[in-house]
Design an enzyme around this catalytic site. Structure first.
Site, PDB file in Angstrom:
ATOM      1  N   ASP A  50       0.833  -1.218   0.000  1.00  0.00           N
ATOM      2  CA  ASP A  50       0.000   0.000   0.000  1.00  0.00           C
ATOM      3  C   ASP A  50       0.871   1.273   0.000  1.00  0.00           C
ATOM      4  O   ASP A  50       1.656   1.455  -0.916  1.00  0.00           O
ATOM      5  CB  ASP A  50      -0.957  -0.094   1.197  1.00  0.00           C
ATOM      6  CG  ASP A  50      -1.993   1.019   1.226  1.00  0.00           C
ATOM      7  OD1 ASP A  50      -1.762   2.020   1.936  1.00  0.00           O
ATOM      8  OD2 ASP A  50      -3.011   0.895   0.532  1.00  0.00           O
TER       9      ASP A  50
ATOM     10  N   GLY B 247      -7.566 -10.365   0.784  1.00  0.00           N
ATOM     11  CA  GLY B 247      -7.948  -8.978   0.528  1.00  0.00           C
ATOM     12  C   GLY B 247      -6.763  -8.040   0.504  1.00  0.00           C
ATOM     13  O   GLY B 247      -5.628  -8.449   0.241  1.00  0.00           O
ATOM     14  N   HIS B 248      -7.008  -6.782   0.843  1.00  0.00           N
ATOM     15  CA  HIS B 248      -5.987  -5.747   0.797  1.00  0.00           C
ATOM     16  C   HIS B 248      -4.865  -6.037   1.789  1.00  0.00           C
ATOM     17  O   HIS B 248      -3.685  -5.865   1.481  1.00  0.00           O
ATOM     18  CB  HIS B 248      -6.636  -4.395   1.078  1.00  0.00           C
ATOM     19  CG  HIS B 248      -5.677  -3.254   1.067  1.00  0.00           C
ATOM     20  ND1 HIS B 248      -5.019  -2.856  -0.080  1.00  0.00           N
ATOM     21  CD2 HIS B 248      -5.248  -2.438   2.054  1.00  0.00           C
ATOM     22  CE1 HIS B 248      -4.227  -1.825   0.204  1.00  0.00           C
ATOM     23  NE2 HIS B 248      -4.339  -1.553   1.493  1.00  0.00           N
ATOM     24  N   PHE B 249      -5.249  -6.454   2.995  1.00  0.00           N
ATOM     25  CA  PHE B 249      -4.241  -6.868   3.975  1.00  0.00           C
ATOM     26  C   PHE B 249      -4.096  -8.393   3.833  1.00  0.00           C
ATOM     27  O   PHE B 249      -4.556  -9.170   4.682  1.00  0.00           O
ATOM     28  CB  PHE B 249      -4.700  -6.495   5.402  1.00  0.00           C
ATOM     29  CG  PHE B 249      -4.421  -5.063   5.788  1.00  0.00           C
ATOM     30  CD1 PHE B 249      -5.377  -4.077   5.582  1.00  0.00           C
ATOM     31  CD2 PHE B 249      -3.210  -4.705   6.362  1.00  0.00           C
ATOM     32  CE1 PHE B 249      -5.115  -2.745   5.939  1.00  0.00           C
ATOM     33  CE2 PHE B 249      -2.950  -3.370   6.734  1.00  0.00           C
ATOM     34  CZ  PHE B 249      -3.904  -2.390   6.510  1.00  0.00           C
TER      35      PHE B 249
ATOM     36  N   ASP C 270      -8.961  -7.538  -3.148  1.00  0.00           N
ATOM     37  CA  ASP C 270      -8.773  -6.162  -2.697  1.00  0.00           C
ATOM     38  C   ASP C 270      -9.605  -5.231  -3.577  1.00  0.00           C
ATOM     39  O   ASP C 270      -9.406  -5.204  -4.794  1.00  0.00           O
ATOM     40  CB  ASP C 270      -7.283  -5.801  -2.795  1.00  0.00           C
ATOM     41  CG  ASP C 270      -6.945  -4.400  -2.300  1.00  0.00           C
ATOM     42  OD1 ASP C 270      -7.875  -3.613  -2.015  1.00  0.00           O
ATOM     43  OD2 ASP C 270      -5.739  -4.086  -2.214  1.00  0.00           O
TER      44      ASP C 270
END
Lengths: 483, 313
Positions: free
Chosen positions: B130, B289-291, B263
């Site tokens: 990120d 997902g994103h994490f 994500d």
């Protein structure tokens, strides 16, 4: 993956008001494995158990709830809920029913102790073992740190109550985590910052002040806890950070008064040893549980082991053991249930004896591997053999304790052998470097690997059969050990 | 007769190996937590692993900190030296007001670069997540000779990777004062939770400590200004994408991409796009997902260990 922790909420009806209380809990491990209930303390939550859960979930079903007023569980206002330890215990007892905990080992810390011991008194048949980690049940365990709180018990004035707000400040939370720790760089700051976040919630101060006040009922109830200890004598481990500013080592030792067989261990740590010493404590706990909880099936598998029960095909090997040890070690009868294995093991011992590894170093390797496997029997055997081979009393004591050795070569052997076990054979470059720096070579590495492999066999059989350590392997007085 | 039995035995043991996942060795014995002052700013960092092993520098995302790597680090610390700093304005590092520290990705990168230099680390692998992406790319472009390998986890460098929400953020870029609601949403507890749990079919596997900790941090005085400044500066990252892609084409660092494909912010196409400029990149789109570490920590650790073994001397 069964060991994957989950984070869930369950609803229990408050016995006093009927309202639904949402209780957050962490759970990991196989649902049908022996259960361990972890009860947290002030000012934290099940969050304190995140490292321990990872280390126990491989073998056990581990459950850690957040008590009402703490962590992610509901925190109804102090005025309506009535925060007392009796009330918290009721809720947690109902929690155990809600998650299907009918038999469990009880791990208690700080506030978790008065709550957990109330559960044990209420339903003693459910408790399979007791682990107190800075979880107090005796007056002598209370330090002077309690004086401002005692003052509030004696005189519950507004002023004395207001004085206790100091315990809710960030500096105090930080102090609780760092005091008594020689290396504070090992304390993850998210431990105390998350705790403080929950403490700083509006209304949480009144909850905590009420609980400080109610703690006096715990002290008044200590004798009931002692009655339970004496009457039921659960297998008990007290593993405490010895530098805890609130609960003194005497509090841990006191368990022996009512549970004479209680194991008492001290870690050079403060109130929250699970932050920087979780591996050490997890090791102590696993060894304790494997000795106490995990023994019924193995014992049933082996049954009675002695000269009479030994198969005739094992006789020759058993006689050879008399030649080697002066008697037949109990483990010989356990291995001897499968005679080819006992014979192979004796040949194996002889082969190890002819490797390039120094005789005392061979015993060091075997002791280290056994220590890493929590195999008390083999630790006793090899420490004794090291003594008979001329190792000094210092070396023999260190071998029995599993501590580091002064001699660099022996220490490198000890480290390497332990690393083979703990890394499941995938030793790192650092472990190899430690070996070569001490002047040991590839032959030594292979010989140590052999020593460890043999211990996998005998440590497994010793754990299953739970054979008693023979008198001949127990420590003797310093005078005769050195002879 | 004997050979048949031996082979039968071998066949059985092979199926047993594939049937069960064996735990990866781990050590938290060496993990430590420190603060160091870099040009007057206190920077917090986590460190683990043998100091003489190759270094991996892990750069976190928004609104997290080095804490997002706390389960990954012990699995890598058996073989590698790990350093995970908290950027100024995040985690346990100082969060000076924007009047005394200019919050741009370029400045964060320069502070973090100074941090790495201060610790005398001149060669390293970068793990970027990120916000760690743009911070890492600024550092790499300035010091190309230091990066030995790249691990990209939901760190975006291609327009293909920008999910739907970036259209809303583009409005904020055009006129921040007119769109406080974009920043409100960005800083909210709901968004903090969604960044972790969004799209998962296993919500019970997600540890609420993570977003609770993040939201507690975002709620501190001064954070709105700081995060508003960085969100606004994010537009310069998107403008830099072509230059960063060109850098990758030219320098071709050994690269592992581990991307949570669910994500919604940096979509799967953003992970696949690396193939355009790094045909040899090892790209894995994971069911996460994103994490991605929340749900695929062990798998990512395995992929990293294999990747590092291939590319380290």
């Amino acid at each position: 993956m069964p060991a994957f922790p989950t984070y869930q909420t369950v609803s229990v009806a408050d016995r006093r008001s009927g309202t639904a209380l949402n209780l957050f809990y962490r759970e990991a491990g196989e649902k049908d494995a022996p259960a361990i209930l972890l009860l947290h303390g002030f000012p934290t939550s099940s969050h304190q158990y995140r490292g321990l859960i990872d280390r126990l979930a491989g073998k056990y079903r581990v459950i850690a709830p957040d008590m009402p007023g703490f962590g992610f569980s509901d925190a109804p206002p102090a005025k309506t809920f009535g925060y007392t330890f009796d009330h918290l215990a009721e809720v947690i007892e109902d929690f155990t029913d809600a998650v299907g905990l009918t038999r469990y080992a009880l791990y208690v810390f700080d506030y978790g102790a008065p709550v957990g011991f109330r559960l044990a008194v209420s339903r003693p048949e459910r408790v399979t073992a007791l682990i107190s980690q800075n979880g107090n049940a005796y007056e002598e365990g209370l330090s002077e740190g309690w004086d401002p709180i005692r003052a509030y018990w004696q005189n519950p004035t507004n002023e004395n109550r207001a004085n206790l707000r100091a315990f809710l400040k960030a500096e105090t939370t930080h102090f609780q985590y760092t005091h008594g720790e020689s290396d504070t760089s090992r304390i993850a700051p998210e431990s105390y910052t998350l705790d403080q976040h929950f403490l700083d919630r509006p209304g949480n101060d009144e909850i905590q002040l009420d609980l400080f006040g109610d703690y006096q009922t715990n002290v008044a109830t200590y004798s009931r806890f002692h009655d339970y200890f004496r009457a039921h004598r659960p297998p008990t481990l007290a593993v405490w950070g010895k530098n805890d500013p609130f609960f003194l080592p005497a509090g841990a030792e006191a368990f022996r008064r009512d549970i004479p067989n209680a194991e008492v261990r001290f870690v050079d740590a403060g109130h929250f040893p699970l932050e920087a010493h979780v591996d050490e404590i997890a090791g102590i706990i696993r060894a304790f549980l494997s000795r106490t909880l995990d023994t019924a099936q193995g014992k049933a598998l082996f049954g009675v082991l002695n000269k009479k029960s030994a198969p005739p095909e094992a006789q020759a090997a058993l006689n050879a053991m008399v030649g080697m040890f002066g008697f037949v070690p109990n483990l010989g009868y356990a291995l001897g249930v499968e005679p080819p294995v006992l014979s192979a093991y004796l040949s194996w011992l002889q082969a190890l004896g002819t490797t390039s590894l120094d005789p005392v170093a061979q015993q060091v390797a075997m002791t280290a591997a056994s220590h890493a496997n929590a195999a008390d029997y083999a630790v006793a055997v090899h420490a004794t053999l090291a003594s008979k081979l001329g190792a000094s009393t210092e070396v023999v004591s260190a071998l029995r304790a599993g501590s580091a050795l002064a001699d660099p070569k022996l220490e490198a052997v000890r480290r390497f052998a332990a690393a083979i076990v703990t890394t499941r054979t995938q030793v790192s470059d650092s472990d190899v470097n430690a070996l070569t720096v001490a002047g040991l070579d590839r032959r030594a590495a292979v010989a140590i690997a052999m020593a460890v492999a043999g211990k996998t066999l005998v440590n497994t059989v010793a754990h299953l059969s739970q054979v008693e350590i023979d008198a001949g392997f127990k420590p003797v007085s310093a005078k005769t050990e050195a002879a | 007769m004997h050979i048949r039995m031996l082979l039968a035995g071998l066949a059985m043991s092979m199926t047993c190996l594939t049937a069960q996942a064996t735990p990866i060795p781990s050590t938290s014995d060496t993990t430590s937590y420190h603060w160091v002052t870099v040009h007057g700013e206190r920077i917090f960092y986590r460190e683990a692993g043998p100091k003489d092993a190759p270094t991996i520098v892990l750069l976190h995302g928004f609104p997290s900190s080095s804490r997002e790597f706390d389960s990954l680090i012990p699995l890598l610390a058996t073989h590698y030296h790990l350093l995970a700093p908290d950027f100024p304005g995040f985690g346990q590092s100082d969060a000076p007001s924007p009047s005394s520290y200019t919050y741009t990705f370029d400045h964060l990168a320069s502070t973090i670069n100074d941090f790495i230099e201060q610790l005398h680390i001149d060669k390293y692998t970068l793990y970027l997540h990120d916000y760690g992406g743009p911070v890492g790319f600024h550092i790499m472009v300035a010091h190309p000779d230091r990066v030995q390998a790249l691990i990209i986890q939901n760190a975006n460098v291609y327009k293909d990777g920008l999910g739907k929400k970036w259209a809303g953020i583009a409005k904020y870029w055009a006129d921040p004062a007119a769109h406080p609601e974009v920043l409100d949403t960005f800083m909210s507890l709901a968004a903090a939770e969604q960044r972790h749990t969004g799209g998962t079919t296993h919500p019970e596997r997600y540890n609420p400590d993570t977003w609770t900790d993040e939201y507690a941090h975002l709620s501190r005085p001064g954070q709105r200004e700081i995060q508003g400044a960085l969100l606004y500066d994010y537009r310069t990252n998107v403008a830099s994408y072509p230059a960063w892609q060109a850098w990758l084409r030219e320098h071709k660092p050994p690269t592992l991409v581990v991307w949570g494909r669910n994500d919604p912010s940096f979509v799967a196409a953003g992970g696949e796009a690396f193939r355009r400029d790094l045909p040899d990149a090892d790209i894995h789109l994971l069911d996460a997902g994103h994490f991605a570490l929340d749900e695929k920590n062990d798998e990512i650790a395995s992929l990293i260990l294999d990747f590092m073994a291939k590319h380290q001397p």
